[in-house]
Design a protein around this motif. Structure first.
Motif, PDB file in Angstrom:
ATOM      1  N   THR A   9       0.846  -1.188   0.000  1.00  0.00           N
ATOM      2  CA  THR A   9       0.000   0.000   0.000  1.00  0.00           C
ATOM      3  C   THR A   9       0.883   1.239   0.000  1.00  0.00           C
ATOM      4  O   THR A   9       1.937   1.264   0.644  1.00  0.00           O
ATOM      5  CB  THR A   9      -0.921   0.038   1.238  1.00  0.00           C
ATOM      6  N   ALA A  10       0.480   2.262  -0.749  1.00  0.00           N
ATOM      7  CA  ALA A  10       1.219   3.526  -0.798  1.00  0.00           C
ATOM      8  C   ALA A  10       0.226   4.676  -0.675  1.00  0.00           C
ATOM      9  O   ALA A  10      -0.951   4.543  -1.025  1.00  0.00           O
ATOM     10  CB  ALA A  10       1.999   3.644  -2.100  1.00  0.00           C
ATOM     11  N   THR A  11       0.720   5.797  -0.202  1.00  0.00           N
ATOM     12  CA  THR A  11      -0.097   7.003  -0.109  1.00  0.00           C
ATOM     13  C   THR A  11       0.498   8.068  -1.011  1.00  0.00           C
ATOM     14  O   THR A  11       1.679   8.431  -0.875  1.00  0.00           O
ATOM     15  CB  THR A  11      -0.168   7.527   1.338  1.00  0.00           C
ATOM     16  N   LEU A  70       5.452   6.889 -13.898  1.00  0.00           N
ATOM     17  CA  LEU A  70       6.092   5.600 -14.172  1.00  0.00           C
ATOM     18  C   LEU A  70       5.053   4.499 -14.311  1.00  0.00           C
ATOM     19  O   LEU A  70       5.131   3.685 -15.234  1.00  0.00           O
ATOM     20  CB  LEU A  70       7.074   5.255 -13.053  1.00  0.00           C
ATOM     21  N   GLY A  71       4.073   4.477 -13.384  1.00  0.00           N
ATOM     22  CA  GLY A  71       3.043   3.449 -13.432  1.00  0.00           C
ATOM     23  C   GLY A  71       3.635   2.056 -13.461  1.00  0.00           C
ATOM     24  O   GLY A  71       4.494   1.708 -12.657  1.00  0.00           O
ATOM     25  N   GLU A  93       7.987  10.560 -11.416  1.00  0.00           N
ATOM     26  CA  GLU A  93       6.945   9.812 -10.696  1.00  0.00           C
ATOM     27  C   GLU A  93       6.757  10.435  -9.317  1.00  0.00           C
ATOM     28  O   GLU A  93       7.687  10.500  -8.521  1.00  0.00           O
ATOM     29  CB  GLU A  93       7.332   8.337 -10.554  1.00  0.00           C
ATOM     30  N   ILE A  94       5.536  10.864  -9.034  1.00  0.00           N
ATOM     31  CA  ILE A  94       5.277  11.611  -7.811  1.00  0.00           C
ATOM     32  C   ILE A  94       5.117  10.720  -6.581  1.00  0.00           C
ATOM     33  O   ILE A  94       5.230  11.187  -5.452  1.00  0.00           O
ATOM     34  CB  ILE A  94       4.036  12.520  -7.999  1.00  0.00           C
ATOM     35  N   VAL A  95       4.862   9.424  -6.786  1.00  0.00           N
ATOM     36  CA  VAL A  95       4.676   8.497  -5.664  1.00  0.00           C
ATOM     37  C   VAL A  95       5.945   7.643  -5.532  1.00  0.00           C
ATOM     38  O   VAL A  95       6.168   6.729  -6.332  1.00  0.00           O
ATOM     39  CB  VAL A  95       3.450   7.595  -5.876  1.00  0.00           C
ATOM     40  N   PRO A  96       6.782   7.891  -4.538  1.00  0.00           N
ATOM     41  CA  PRO A  96       8.052   7.151  -4.431  1.00  0.00           C
ATOM     42  C   PRO A  96       7.870   5.643  -4.346  1.00  0.00           C
ATOM     43  O   PRO A  96       8.690   4.888  -4.880  1.00  0.00           O
ATOM     44  CB  PRO A  96       8.674   7.705  -3.137  1.00  0.00           C
ATOM     45  N   ASP A  97       6.789   5.186  -3.713  1.00  0.00           N
ATOM     46  CA  ASP A  97       6.588   3.746  -3.554  1.00  0.00           C
ATOM     47  C   ASP A  97       6.456   3.034  -4.896  1.00  0.00           C
ATOM     48  O   ASP A  97       6.828   1.858  -5.015  1.00  0.00           O
ATOM     49  CB  ASP A  97       5.353   3.470  -2.699  1.00  0.00           C
ATOM     50  N   LEU A  98       5.908   3.718  -5.918  1.00  0.00           N
ATOM     51  CA  LEU A  98       5.767   3.083  -7.224  1.00  0.00           C
ATOM     52  C   LEU A  98       7.129   2.753  -7.820  1.00  0.00           C
ATOM     53  O   LEU A  98       7.288   1.734  -8.502  1.00  0.00           O
ATOM     54  CB  LEU A  98       4.973   3.972  -8.178  1.00  0.00           C
ATOM     55  N   VAL A  99       8.107   3.603  -7.560  1.00  0.00           N
ATOM     56  CA  VAL A  99       9.462   3.323  -8.034  1.00  0.00           C
ATOM     57  C   VAL A  99      10.016   2.098  -7.305  1.00  0.00           C
ATOM     58  O   VAL A  99      10.647   1.226  -7.912  1.00  0.00           O
ATOM     59  CB  VAL A  99      10.366   4.550  -7.827  1.00  0.00           C
ATOM     60  N   THR A 123      11.957  11.260  -8.619  1.00  0.00           N
ATOM     61  CA  THR A 123      10.784  11.260  -7.754  1.00  0.00           C
ATOM     62  C   THR A 123      10.332  12.702  -7.573  1.00  0.00           C
ATOM     63  O   THR A 123      11.048  13.512  -6.983  1.00  0.00           O
ATOM     64  CB  THR A 123      11.106  10.629  -6.390  1.00  0.00           C
ATOM     65  N   GLY A 124       9.169  13.026  -8.112  1.00  0.00           N
ATOM     66  CA  GLY A 124       8.677  14.395  -8.007  1.00  0.00           C
ATOM     67  C   GLY A 124       7.571  14.660  -9.004  1.00  0.00           C
ATOM     68  O   GLY A 124       7.169  13.794  -9.789  1.00  0.00           O
TER      69      GLY A 124
END
Length: 226
Positions: A9-11, A70-71, A93-99, A123-124
């Protein structure tokens, strides 16, 4: 049928909670409540986003391409396949967890694409990356928040409203390409692109790779003027 297994899970910075699921070799990223954002078996339209844009850059030996989001890497991998050896592919990619998920849970999906020396992952916010450049990109590929419908969320004005499109135009080199993915057509967005200084074509493509799945919209907007 195999059950879906919750992996992580990511926020997101805006507060949305994203959940990663796996079923066999299939992956799904969903919002809380169950709405699916992306699925590893349905990347045809995201791949077309890159393919249609890079076709317009044929002949440029070292294009600099910014990819917004990135998706699951569909757009990135398609850009890698189409781009020349001298290209530079920058992913925001704005959500670091996706990376992190790309190199961990979804390593089988991403393979070695992130180790390509042409690729840089930042990341940004892609909007900030656009506003920081002047004639610095040959193409900007945007697959963010379902497309221009994101105007219902104030934070997305920076990308899809008039000011955001003018910023994208400033960030592009002469003849550069702004390519935008959307879950649905939007005649108003086509008009905004035109009045922001772009020559616009609209494409309808399938979500799947076998002419199946939902129909999505891609705008290929060429920067006019010098």
């Amino acid at each position: 049928m195999l059950p879906w297994i919750h992996l992580a899970t990511a926020t997101a910075p805006q507060g949305d909670r994203l959940r990663l699921f796996r079923r066999g070799d299939e992956f799904s990223i969903r919002l809380d409540g169950g709405n699916e954002l992306m699925n590893s078996r349905l990347g045809g339209s995201e791949e077309a986003l890159a393919t249609l844009a890079l076709e317009r850059l044929a002949g440029r030996p070292g294009p600099r391409v910014l990819i917004g989001g990135l998706g699951m890497g569909f757009t990135l991998r398609a850009a890698q396949a189409a781009a020349p050896r001298g290209a530079r592919l920058i992913v925001a990619e704005i959500v670091p967890d996706l990376v992190s998920w790309a190199g961990q849970h979804m390593a089988a999906v991403f393979g070695d694409c992130l180790s390509d020396p042409r690729v840089e992952v930042r990341t940004g916010d892609v909007g900030a990356a656009i506003r920081a450049e002047t004639a610095g990109f040959d193409a900007i590929l945007l697959d963010v928040d379902n497309g221009p419908d994101g105007l219902t969320v104030a934070d997305n004005d920076a990308l899809y409203a008039d000011a955001g499109l003018l910023a994208a135009r400033r960030a592009l080199a002469a003849g550069g390409i702004l390519a935008v993915w959307s879950a649905a057509p939007d005649a108003g967005f086509s008009k905004r692109l035109s009045r922001s200084g772009f020559d616009v074509t609209t494409h309808t493509v399938r979500a799947g790779r076998t002419r199946r799945g939902a129909r999505h919209t891609i705008w290929i907007a060429v920067r006019q003027g010098g």
